[in-house]
Design a protein around this motif. Structure first.
Motif, short mmCIF file in Angstrom:
data_model
loop_
_atom_site.label_atom_id
_atom_site.label_comp_id
_atom_site.label_asym_id
_atom_site.label_seq_id
_atom_site.Cartn_x
_atom_site.Cartn_y
_atom_site.Cartn_z
N ILE A 144 0.86 -1.19 0.00
CA ILE A 144 0.00 0.00 0.00
C ILE A 144 0.89 1.24 0.00
O ILE A 144 1.65 1.46 0.96
N ASP A 145 0.79 2.04 -1.07
CA ASP A 145 1.63 3.25 -1.20
C ASP A 145 3.09 2.91 -1.03
O ASP A 145 3.84 3.59 -0.30
N ASN A 146 3.51 1.79 -1.67
CA ASN A 146 4.91 1.32 -1.63
C ASN A 146 5.37 0.94 -0.22
O ASN A 146 6.57 0.96 0.08
N ILE A 147 4.43 0.63 0.65
CA ILE A 147 4.75 0.21 2.02
C ILE A 147 4.22 -1.21 2.21
O ILE A 147 3.05 -1.51 1.93
N LYS A 148 5.08 -2.11 2.71
CA LYS A 148 4.66 -3.49 2.96
C LYS A 148 3.74 -3.52 4.18
O LYS A 148 4.08 -3.00 5.25
N LEU A 194 -1.73 -3.32 9.18
CA LEU A 194 -0.59 -2.92 10.02
C LEU A 194 0.68 -2.94 9.16
O LEU A 194 0.79 -3.74 8.21
N LYS A 195 1.62 -2.07 9.50
CA LYS A 195 2.90 -2.02 8.77
C LYS A 195 3.73 -3.24 9.05
O LYS A 195 3.99 -3.59 10.22
N ALA A 196 4.15 -3.93 7.99
CA ALA A 196 4.93 -5.16 8.13
C ALA A 196 6.44 -4.85 8.10
O ALA A 196 6.86 -3.77 7.65
N ILE A 197 7.20 -5.79 8.57
CA ILE A 197 8.67 -5.64 8.56
C ILE A 197 9.22 -6.20 7.27
O ILE A 197 8.88 -7.30 6.86
#
Length: 502
Positions: free
Chosen positions: A422-426, A499-502
């Motif tokens: 999402i928006d280049n964020i894993k 949630l933001k993943a690592i």
């Protein structure tokens, strides 16, 4: 101690600053004019004296190299260099004035000239004289002189003096002195300064009027803004200042002020909403706590009074007291959890595998759903920097909420774990869906309110307090994530926790 109070009016400060600048500028211009005027007029006098010197024949200057020649040529030198505004003096080797243009031995031409055409000489003012010592010192000076000196005569009149050697430059027996009065020049300078001062006063007065009008016109928008601001209070925070102004700075000020008003209005509305929610929260908490407390108190009094003689009645009373005590404990624990989340109390986080947490909860989730069907799709290892207990709280509350709104036997619940960019964020996405009664569109924005229940009767029967989704929302917000809801009446609901993943 005397305190000096300054007027803080911007208009007066601007006028004072500009007027001080104008006064300083006028003074500097007058000083410059005085300096350059005086310099030019004095230079003209110097040129006049030098021109009189050049009128003398060179051979007369060279031949006048002894006292006899000096006496023979003195009057001729004066006649040769006479000017309407120049006085001439001949000084001998002893530093004494032998003859000057005002002495009795003038020629008839010179007498006529002095008496009729030279105003300065009509007053019989004596010509200026240097000291005998000074004249002797000049005679001893090697080389030419052509030295200009400003001196006063015995009456105090200022003269410019040019002294030159007669005869040999290295060995001279006499000096010739040209002098011209500076009185007319000084009078001219004074008169010029007077006129400059008068003109400066007039110009200053005109500029005061113009600048005052200009500054008043320029500051009018500020006065209008101030007047508009005075009308704004907590009841009129939706007011905006609408002005079409050609001044960039003031238009920018109006724009920023309107933006600030919007932020204040938003903040004030948020505060009012928070206060309203807090009031409702307290009332709801009071209501929720009163119900179990009333039950506990009632059955406790029955037991105390011995009204329950039958063992079954005693068992019912004790079971009710225990059940309501547990219900009240759960309620208090949830309220304390919400308080901790609101106060952002530090909770240690570390990389956690969401798939492992879901698998670990499988048995507990099956117990919650009962006879309903539960399907779990979690094949990917997705790591999130989190606290495992909070992740469990999210999943348990979502399943519990889904179970309460689905049929006890035909209900179907699904958990899906997937990775999404999402928006280049894993991101890690936890999806919990059901085939229950669904939620109407007009209630979707309220389901995260504390103590809010979509169906009050069903929720109270199941022991739901309406805090589960509020807890989920608070945890997700703390993680910087978001929760999305899709629902349709009689078709079910789908909750997506991102949630933001690592």
């Amino acid at each position: 101690m005397v305190k000096i109070k300054f007027n803080n009016s911007l208009k007066k400060q601007l006028l004072l600053g500009i007027f001080c600048g104008i006064i300083i500028l006028i003074v500097l211009l007058d000083i410059s004019q005085y300096y350059f005027l005086k310099k030019n007029l004095y230079e003209s006098k110097i040129q006049l004296l030098e021109s009189r010197l050049h009128n003398i024949y060179i051979y007369k200057l060279k031949d006048t190299n002894n006292e006899i020649a000096l006496r023979a040529n003195a009057q001729g030198l004066i006649d040769a260099s006479i000017d309407m505004d120049v006085g001439i003096s001949i000084i001998d080797q002893n530093g004494n004035v032998m003859v000057d243009s005002k002495s009795k031995g003038k020629t008839n031409y010179l007498k006529h000239l002095l008496l009729t055409e030279i105003p300065e000489f009509n007053k019989n003012e004596p010509l200026p004289k240097l000291s005998t010592y000074k004249y002797k010192e000049l005679l001893k000076t090697k080389g030419g002189l052509d030295k200009n000196i400003i001196v006063n005569n015995i009456l105090g009149t200022k003269y410019m003096v040019l002294v030159c050697k007669l005869g040999s430059l290295n060995k001279s027996y006499s000096l010739i002195q040209f002098s011209t009065s500076m009185k007319s020049i000084d009078n001219l300078i004074i008169m010029q300064l007077k006129w400059c001062f008068i003109i400066s006063i007039i110009l200053f007065a005109i500029m005061v009027v113009i600048l005052r009008s200009f500054i008043s016109f320029s500051l009018t928008p500020l006065e209008r803004i101030t007047f508009a601001m005075k009308k704004i209070n907590e009841e009129k925070l939706n007011t905006r200042i609408e002005m079409l102004i050609n001044q960039t700075e003031i238009q920018g000020l109006v724009t920023e002020f309107n933006c600030m008003l919007k932020r204040i209005e938003t903040s004030f509305e948020n505060e009012k909403n928070i206060a309203r929610k807090m009031k409702k929260f307290v009332l709801d908490a009071e209501h929720e706590l009163r119900t179990p407390l009333t039950s506990i108190q009632g059955f406790a009094e029955i037991l105390k009074m011995g009204a329950a003689q039958d063992e079954n009645d005693k068992a019912l009373a004790l079971d009710t007291i225990v059940r309501e005590s547990k219900r009240m404990t759960r309620l208090v624990n949830k309220m304390l959890l919400l308080t901790r989340l609101d106060n952002k109390i530090y909770i240690e986080k570390k990389p956690e595998n969401i798939k492992d947490i879901i698998i670990e909860l499988k048995d507990e989730l099956n117990f919650i759903v009962g006879l309903r069907t539960l399907k779990i799709y979690a094949k990917e290892d997705i790591w999130v920097n989190s606290n495992s207990d909070q992740i469990k709280q999210i999943i348990i509350n979502l399943i519990n909420n889904a179970a309460q709104h689905t049929d006890e036997e035909k209900g179907e619940l699904t958990i899906i774990l997937r990775r999404k960019l999402i928006d280049n964020i894993k991101c890690a996405v936890i999806i919990v869906s059901d085939n229950g009664i669904g939620i109407s569109k007009n209630k979707l924005d309220k389901i995260f309110y504390r103590f809010y229940r979509v169906e009050t009767h069903r929720s109270r029967k199941s022991g739901n307090f309406g805090l589960g989704l509020s807890i989920i929302k608070s945890i997700v917000d703390e993680y910087g994530g978001k929760i999305e809801v899709e629902s349709e009446i009689n078709c079910g609901s789908k909750f997506s926790v991102i949630l933001k993943a690592i």
